[in-house]
Design a protein around this motif. Structure first.
Motif, short mmCIF file in Angstrom:
data_model
loop_
_atom_site.label_atom_id
_atom_site.label_comp_id
_atom_site.label_asym_id
_atom_site.label_seq_id
_atom_site.Cartn_x
_atom_site.Cartn_y
_atom_site.Cartn_z
N ALA A 192 -3.49 14.72 5.33
CA ALA A 192 -2.26 14.08 4.86
C ALA A 192 -1.76 13.05 5.87
CB ALA A 192 -1.18 15.13 4.59
N ALA A 193 -1.85 13.37 7.15
CA ALA A 193 -1.45 12.42 8.19
C ALA A 193 -2.37 11.19 8.17
CB ALA A 193 -1.46 13.08 9.56
N ALA A 194 -3.66 11.42 7.98
CA ALA A 194 -4.62 10.31 7.93
C ALA A 194 -4.34 9.40 6.74
CB ALA A 194 -6.05 10.84 7.88
N ILE A 195 -4.03 9.99 5.61
CA ILE A 195 -3.71 9.20 4.40
C ILE A 195 -2.48 8.35 4.66
CG2 ILE A 195 -2.86 9.36 2.03
CD1 ILE A 195 -4.73 11.82 1.72
N GLN A 196 -1.44 8.93 5.24
CA GLN A 196 -0.22 8.17 5.52
C GLN A 196 -0.50 7.02 6.47
OE1 GLN A 196 2.82 8.30 4.14
NE2 GLN A 196 1.94 9.78 2.73
N PHE A 197 -1.32 7.27 7.49
CA PHE A 197 -1.66 6.22 8.44
C PHE A 197 -2.39 5.07 7.74
CE2 PHE A 197 -4.57 4.24 11.46
CZ PHE A 197 -3.69 3.84 12.44
N VAL A 198 -3.39 5.39 6.94
CA VAL A 198 -4.16 4.35 6.25
C VAL A 198 -3.27 3.60 5.26
CG1 VAL A 198 -6.10 3.92 4.67
CG2 VAL A 198 -6.36 5.50 6.60
N ARG A 199 -2.38 4.30 4.59
CA ARG A 199 -1.45 3.63 3.67
C ARG A 199 -0.59 2.62 4.42
NH1 ARG A 199 0.74 8.72 0.04
NH2 ARG A 199 -1.02 8.76 -1.42
N LYS A 200 -0.09 3.02 5.58
CA LYS A 200 0.77 2.14 6.37
C LYS A 200 0.00 0.92 6.85
CE LYS A 200 4.62 1.21 8.54
NZ LYS A 200 5.90 1.08 7.86
N VAL A 201 -1.17 1.15 7.43
CA VAL A 201 -1.96 0.05 7.98
C VAL A 201 -2.42 -0.91 6.88
CG1 VAL A 201 -4.15 -0.48 9.14
CG2 VAL A 201 -2.69 1.33 10.01
N SER B 125 -6.75 -0.61 -4.69
CA SER B 125 -7.39 -1.08 -5.92
C SER B 125 -8.77 -0.45 -6.02
CB SER B 125 -7.52 -2.61 -5.90
OG SER B 125 -8.43 -2.99 -4.88
N HIS B 126 -9.34 -0.50 -7.18
CA HIS B 126 -10.67 0.07 -7.38
C HIS B 126 -11.67 -0.57 -6.42
CE1 HIS B 126 -13.83 2.21 -9.40
NE2 HIS B 126 -14.49 1.09 -9.61
N ALA B 127 -11.52 -1.87 -6.18
CA ALA B 127 -12.44 -2.58 -5.28
C ALA B 127 -12.32 -2.09 -3.84
CB ALA B 127 -12.17 -4.08 -5.35
N ASN B 128 -11.14 -1.59 -3.44
CA ASN B 128 -10.93 -1.16 -2.06
C ASN B 128 -10.94 0.35 -1.88
OD1 ASN B 128 -10.63 -3.79 -1.05
ND2 ASN B 128 -8.51 -3.84 -1.77
N GLU B 129 -11.14 1.08 -2.95
CA GLU B 129 -11.05 2.53 -2.90
C GLU B 129 -12.05 3.16 -1.94
OE1 GLU B 129 -10.37 6.10 -6.11
OE2 GLU B 129 -11.33 4.25 -6.78
N GLU B 130 -13.28 2.68 -1.93
CA GLU B 130 -14.29 3.25 -1.05
C GLU B 130 -13.93 3.03 0.42
OE1 GLU B 130 -18.98 2.65 0.06
OE2 GLU B 130 -18.36 2.21 -1.99
N ALA B 131 -13.49 1.84 0.77
CA ALA B 131 -13.11 1.55 2.16
C ALA B 131 -11.90 2.39 2.56
CB ALA B 131 -12.79 0.06 2.32
N PHE B 132 -10.93 2.53 1.66
CA PHE B 132 -9.73 3.33 1.91
C PHE B 132 -10.11 4.78 2.18
CE2 PHE B 132 -5.96 5.70 0.70
CZ PHE B 132 -4.89 4.90 1.10
N ASP B 133 -10.94 5.36 1.30
CA ASP B 133 -11.36 6.75 1.44
C ASP B 133 -12.18 6.98 2.71
OD1 ASP B 133 -10.07 7.35 -0.92
OD2 ASP B 133 -11.90 7.32 -2.14
N ARG B 134 -13.04 6.02 3.03
CA ARG B 134 -13.85 6.14 4.26
C ARG B 134 -12.94 6.11 5.49
NH1 ARG B 134 -17.33 2.44 3.23
NH2 ARG B 134 -16.17 0.75 4.20
N ALA B 135 -11.94 5.25 5.48
CA ALA B 135 -11.00 5.17 6.61
C ALA B 135 -10.23 6.48 6.76
CB ALA B 135 -10.04 4.00 6.42
N VAL B 136 -9.79 7.05 5.64
CA VAL B 136 -9.07 8.33 5.69
C VAL B 136 -9.97 9.41 6.30
CG1 VAL B 136 -8.07 10.20 4.30
CG2 VAL B 136 -7.49 7.81 3.80
N GLU C 160 -12.56 9.06 8.33
CA GLU C 160 -12.81 8.80 9.74
C GLU C 160 -11.59 9.11 10.61
OE1 GLU C 160 -14.21 4.77 9.88
OE2 GLU C 160 -16.12 5.27 8.93
N ILE C 161 -10.42 8.76 10.12
CA ILE C 161 -9.20 9.03 10.89
C ILE C 161 -8.91 10.53 10.92
CG2 ILE C 161 -6.68 8.69 10.89
CD1 ILE C 161 -7.35 5.79 9.93
N ALA C 162 -9.15 11.22 9.84
CA ALA C 162 -8.95 12.68 9.82
C ALA C 162 -9.89 13.34 10.84
CB ALA C 162 -9.17 13.24 8.43
N GLU C 163 -11.14 12.89 10.89
CA GLU C 163 -12.09 13.45 11.86
C GLU C 163 -11.65 13.16 13.28
OE1 GLU C 163 -16.00 12.00 10.94
OE2 GLU C 163 -15.92 12.81 8.90
N ALA C 164 -11.22 11.93 13.55
CA ALA C 164 -10.77 11.56 14.90
C ALA C 164 -9.51 12.36 15.27
CB ALA C 164 -10.49 10.07 14.98
#
Length: 91
Positions: free
Chosen positions: A22-31, A38-49, A51-55
């Motif tokens: 949840a914290a990772a999602i909020q961070f990616v949403r903010k950034v 959008s559908h075109a950016n969904e994969e990049a968004f999910d990948r970032a979430v 990676e940030i959750a793992e970090a």
């Protein structure tokens, strides 16, 4: 958006995977400036979430402290009280 990211370190029990994600999602949403990509950016968004959750989990696992663990209920009540004082809401 980011005010929804809560401290996750030094709680008993430790932060759950759901809290870290949840914290990772909020961070990616903010950034990204987007609450829902959008559908075109969904994969990049999910990948970032992911990676940030793992970090974040690696960070939490590596942090050390001598302070006693915090109680979630006590900290939640403190936050509610700060909100009441900030917005002038009676208890």
């Amino acid at each position: 958006m980011c005010r929804n990211i809560h401290q996750l370190h030094n709680f008993e029990p430790p932060a759950t995977d759901d809290e870290v994600r949840a914290a990772a999602i909020q961070f990616v949403r903010k950034v990204s400036g987007s609450t829902k990509p959008s559908h075109a950016n969904e994969e990049a968004f999910d990948r970032a979430v992911d990676e940030i959750a793992e970090a974040t989990q690696r960070l939490l696992d590596a942090l050390v402290t001598t302070a006693p663990p915090k109680n979630r209920e006590v900290e939640a009540e403190k936050a509610k009280e700060r909100g009441r004082q900030r917005f002038g809401i009676p208890a």
